[in-house]
Design a protein around this motif. Structure first.
Motif, PDB file in Angstrom:
ATOM      1  N   TYR A   1       0.995  -1.263   0.119  1.00 54.35           N
ATOM      2  CA  TYR A   1      -0.048  -0.047  -0.141  1.00 54.35           C
ATOM      3  C   TYR A   1       0.432   1.698  -0.275  1.00 54.35           C
ATOM      4  CZ  TYR A   1      -3.489  -3.462   1.680  1.00 54.35           C
ATOM      5  OH  TYR A   1      -4.568  -4.237   1.123  1.00 54.35           O
TER       6      TYR A   1
ATOM      7  N   TRP B   1      -0.430   4.349   0.769  1.00 58.90           N
ATOM      8  CA  TRP B   1      -1.005   5.416   1.274  1.00 58.90           C
ATOM      9  C   TRP B   1      -0.072   6.558   2.398  1.00 58.90           C
ATOM     10  CZ3 TRP B   1      -3.423   0.573   3.837  1.00 58.90           C
ATOM     11  CH2 TRP B   1      -4.380   0.618   3.333  1.00 58.90           C
TER      12      TRP B   1
ATOM     13  N   ASP C   1      -1.142   9.151   4.695  1.00 59.95           N
ATOM     14  CA  ASP C   1      -0.737  10.029   6.069  1.00 59.95           C
ATOM     15  C   ASP C   1      -1.263   9.066   6.398  1.00 59.95           C
ATOM     16  OD1 ASP C   1       0.046  12.590   5.367  1.00 59.95           O
ATOM     17  OD2 ASP C   1      -1.625  12.806   4.614  1.00 59.95           O
ATOM     18  N   GLU C   2      -2.614   7.962   6.592  1.00 61.04           N
ATOM     19  CA  GLU C   2      -3.390   6.926   7.213  1.00 61.04           C
ATOM     20  C   GLU C   2      -3.980   5.585   6.110  1.00 61.04           C
ATOM     21  OE1 GLU C   2      -7.486   9.258   8.340  1.00 61.04           O
ATOM     22  OE2 GLU C   2      -6.160   9.387   9.908  1.00 61.04           O
TER      23      GLU C   2
ATOM     24  N   PRO D   1      -6.921   4.975   4.354  1.00 54.13           N
ATOM     25  CA  PRO D   1      -8.396   6.067   4.540  1.00 54.13           C
ATOM     26  C   PRO D   1      -9.487   5.014   4.920  1.00 54.13           C
ATOM     27  CG  PRO D   1      -7.156   5.243   2.501  1.00 54.13           C
ATOM     28  CD  PRO D   1      -6.042   4.037   3.577  1.00 54.13           C
ATOM     29  N   GLN D   2     -10.323   6.108   5.922  1.00 48.11           N
ATOM     30  CA  GLN D   2     -11.444   5.531   6.396  1.00 48.11           C
ATOM     31  C   GLN D   2     -12.565   4.934   5.327  1.00 48.11           C
ATOM     32  OE1 GLN D   2     -12.390   6.675   9.299  1.00 48.11           O
ATOM     33  NE2 GLN D   2      -9.922   6.614   9.652  1.00 48.11           N
ATOM     34  N   ASP D   3     -12.667   4.640   3.898  1.00 47.33           N
ATOM     35  CA  ASP D   3     -12.957   3.660   3.202  1.00 47.33           C
ATOM     36  C   ASP D   3     -12.700   3.092   2.853  1.00 47.33           C
ATOM     37  OD1 ASP D   3     -11.559   5.330   1.588  1.00 47.33           O
ATOM     38  OD2 ASP D   3     -13.125   6.181   0.107  1.00 47.33           O
ATOM     39  N   PHE D   4     -11.521   2.579   3.016  1.00 48.94           N
ATOM     40  CA  PHE D   4     -10.877   1.630   2.620  1.00 48.94           C
ATOM     41  C   PHE D   4     -11.368   0.329   3.205  1.00 48.94           C
ATOM     42  CE2 PHE D   4      -7.608  -1.604   3.832  1.00 48.94           C
ATOM     43  CZ  PHE D   4      -7.416  -2.735   3.414  1.00 48.94           C
TER      44      PHE D   4
ATOM     45  N   HIS E   1       0.830   2.353   8.364  1.00 51.34           N
ATOM     46  CA  HIS E   1       0.298   3.583   7.591  1.00 51.34           C
ATOM     47  C   HIS E   1      -0.243   4.010   8.438  1.00 51.34           C
ATOM     48  CE1 HIS E   1       2.319   3.096   3.775  1.00 51.34           C
ATOM     49  NE2 HIS E   1       1.807   1.573   4.106  1.00 51.34           N
TER      50      HIS E   1
ATOM     51  N   SER F   1      -2.009   6.596  11.565  1.00 50.37           N
ATOM     52  CA  SER F   1      -2.077   8.240  12.465  1.00 50.37           C
ATOM     53  C   SER F   1      -2.294   6.988  13.782  1.00 50.37           C
ATOM     54  CB  SER F   1      -3.396   8.129  11.815  1.00 50.37           C
ATOM     55  OG  SER F   1      -4.562   7.874  12.295  1.00 50.37           O
TER      56      SER F   1
ATOM     57  N   THR G   1     -16.318  -0.364   6.234  1.00 53.42           N
ATOM     58  CA  THR G   1     -14.815   0.067   5.940  1.00 53.42           C
ATOM     59  C   THR G   1     -13.832  -0.607   7.116  1.00 53.42           C
ATOM     60  OG1 THR G   1     -15.609   2.196   6.756  1.00 53.42           O
ATOM     61  CG2 THR G   1     -16.607   1.066   4.886  1.00 53.42           C
TER      62      THR G   1
ATOM     63  N   GLY H   1     -12.749   2.816   7.877  1.00 55.86           N
ATOM     64  CA  GLY H   1     -12.875   3.368   9.668  1.00 55.86           C
ATOM     65  C   GLY H   1     -14.114   3.150  10.229  1.00 55.86           C
TER      66      GLY H   1
END
Length: 217
Positions: A90, A92, A94-95, A97-100, A151, A153, A179, A181
């Motif tokens: 991956y 990414w 910053d973090e 993704p919430q929708d990952f 990755h 946060s 998800t 998130g």
């Protein structure tokens, strides 16, 4: 790998439960289940050997308590030749993704028997050994792959402040159908509200989910 600092102190009831009661329950529970399920472990192993061959087990590096890596054990559900290529990459920044949503790559082939093992969580049974060794708990956030946790946060890393579990709060609230998130939100709730009653509720809900195969992929 950046290490996650351990908190200097937690509220007394939560600290006592996590440090003493939960570990005692894990040792007794995993020992009893390994004894009771031993004939089935042999049966599932023989069936796997006959219909899918070797190796019987799949081992992978996962992130444990405070982001410390350990090797997780599962019954193999993929084609043997796909194991070496099952790692994920991956990019990414910053973090996560919430929708990952985690999905098995199309290039990997899950066997027909493997789909059954996954649907009813049979492939997770060997993780009782991880629990007995103290690397996992019966209940806790599911152990994530190193490729994903690197990755995280600072907020997402908080889910690593308790031992990963065979089942968890996110698993009984969607399993593989939610998800990343949503999973993080459920796991952070568990970290904050960890208790014997919550663990018992999760275990009872897990029994229902395993029987019905709800939310598996």
């Amino acid at each position: 790998m950046e290490k996650l600092d351990q908190p200097p102190y937690e509220q007394a009831p939560i600290y006592f439960y996590r440090s003493f009661v939960k570990r005692t329950v894990d040792i007794l529970g995993s020992s009893l289940l390994l004894i009771l399920l031993f004939p089935f472990i042999i049966l599932f192993s023989v069936i796997l050997l006959i219909f899918s061959g070797r190796p019987l087990f799949y081992k992978q590096l996962r992130a444990g308590l405070y982001d410390q890596p350990f090797i997780i054990w599962k019954f193999r559900t993929m084609q043997a030749e796909d194991i070496e290529s099952s790692s994920h990459k991956y990019e990414w920044k910053d973090e996560v993704p919430q929708d990952f949503e985690f999905t098995t790559p199309q290039t990997l082939y899950i066997t027909k028997l493997g789909r059954i093992y996954r649907k009813y969580s049979i492939d997770e049974i060997p993780q009782l050994w991880n629990v007995l060794k103290g690397e996992m708990s019966i209940v806790g956030p599911r152990p994530e792959m190193i490729e994903i946790t690197k990755h995280y946060s600072s907020t997402q890393k908080n889910r690593l402040k308790v031992k990963p579990g065979i089942t968890g709060y996110a698993q009984v609230n969607g399993r593989s159908a939610i998800t990343h998130g949503e999973k993080i939100a459920y796991d952070l709730y568990y970290v904050k509200h960890c208790s014997f009653l919550l663990d018992l509720k999760i275990v009872l809900q897990t029994v229902y989910i395993v029987i019905t195969g709800k939310g598996a992929w």
